[in-house]
Design a protein around this motif. Structure first.
Motif: not given
Ligand SMILES: Cc1cc2nc3c(=O)[nH]c(=O)nc-3n(C[C@H](O)[C@H](O)[C@H](O)COP(=O)(O)O)c2cc1C
Length: 333
Positions: A61, A66, A104
């Motif tokens: 991430y 996200g 994300h």
């Protein structure tokens, strides 16, 4: 010699063969998203034979907002760099080039692990069927933050000694959510026409390219089909492929599925995304990776010989047997 065993150049890097260990989430890191001894051992075991031309590390991430799961690899903060360096070192010691996939998740948040305070951001306020989570529509400020997060994450991956990044625009995660008419219902310049839906992916790619060295590989894992009615298909994606190539992308890895990475009923058909990869390859000036269903290497070369792909990605066979690639290469010789 079978085509899959031939060398290929990606950007400035010559790969020993065209076989890639495709990104596959292990979730073996710690709660802060840092590499553990288990992660190092796992990737060492799969590269010690020096059988892969390239490894792509699992989706990591770019921003805590996200994050797909509580325990997921992080490239979201500078303090991740020392831990990431350990991983690039282990794989480089096995003489294997390595990228990190940067992601994300947007609306695709694993709800069993999400807390009440975890907000799922997406192109539009939608319900994510795979992860059973409602999302909210991103503001322009949120979008700018996402672009910046991807660029900074790519820079961290570079500073951690890796050979490149792969931007994740597949499997129903945020960039796929913007690209797909199924999940993007925006009426501003990020929604509607293909040009608008592709804007975020292109802006992220541009920002990443501007942030990293010229010899650092930038790949995009691109959706070949959403596999749902009203989703995006390869013909539409092919129209933005020249734009990605113009931005300097070095490789495109074709997968698909807005709710996963398998075509239902075809999970064991070798090269099940081939028809979509072919459409994308015809529009591309950079090498194409085909992944999905490979259990042996016998057939992989046919897809290269038939001009459907330039490289072959494999995940499940390698997860199941860390020496799978070595055994398959011996069979081909
Ligand atoms: C356990 C598991 C985790 C995966 N994690 C990722 C991931 O982090 N990023 C990604 O792009 N694909 C991921 N995939 C999809 C694989 O990269 C691959 O496209 C898919 O498994 C089909 O290839 P295969 O038939 O060789 O397994 C994952 C697949 C599996 C089985």
């Amino acid at each position: 010699m079978k085509s899959v065993l031939k060398t290929i150049k990606i950007n400035n890097l010559e790969l020993r063969n065209r076989l890639i260990f495709a990104p596959a989430a292990t979730y073996m890191c710690d709660i802060n998203g840092n590499i553990t001894d288990k992660t190092l051992e796992y990737y060492h075991d799969r590269t010690v034979d020096r059988s892969f031309g390239l490894v792509v590390i699992e989706h990591s991430y770019v921003d805590i907002k996200g994050r797909n799961r509580r325990v997921q690899l992080s490239v979201s903060k500078d303090s991740d760099i020392p831990s990431l360096k350990k991983l690039s070192t282990v794989i480089h010691n096995n003489d294997t080039p390595v990228l990190v996939q940067i992601n994300h998740c947007g609306a695709a948040m694993f709800v069993e692990e999400a807390t009440k305070n975890d907000i799922a951001y997406s192109a539009s306020a939608i319900h994510n069927d795979r992860f059973k989570k409602d999302s909210i529509s991103m503001s322009k400020k949120d979008i700018k933050e996402v672009i910046d997060s991807f660029a900074k994450a790519a820079y961290r991956v570079q500073e951690s000694g890796f050979d490149g990044v792969e931007i994740h625009c597949c499997h129903g995660y945020l960039l796929n959510q913007f690209l797909s008419p199924k999940t993007n219902k925006r009426t501003d310049e990020y929604g509607g026409s293909l040009e608008n839906r592709a804007r975020l992916l292109l802006e992220v790619t541009k920002a990443v390219k501007e942030k990293v060295r010229k010899d650092f590989i930038v790949s995009v894992r691109i959706v070949g089909t959403d596999i749902v009615d009203g989703g995006i298909d390869a013909e539409e994606v092919a129209k933005i492929v020249p734009d990605l190539c113009k931005l300097g992308v070095n490789m495109l890895s074709v997968s698909g599925g807005i709710g996963g990475y398998i075509i239902p009923g075809k999970e064991n058909v070798e090269g099940y995304f081939a028809p979509y990869a072919k459409v994308i390859k015809d529009a591309s000036s950079v090498p194409i990776v085909l992944t999905g269903g490979f259990k042996t290497l016998e057939k992989a070369s046919d897809f290269i010989d038939n001009n459907i792909a330039d490289l072959i990605g494999v995940a499940r066979s390698v997860i199941a047997d860390s020496h799978w690639a070595k055994k398959e290469i011996i069979k081909l010789k």
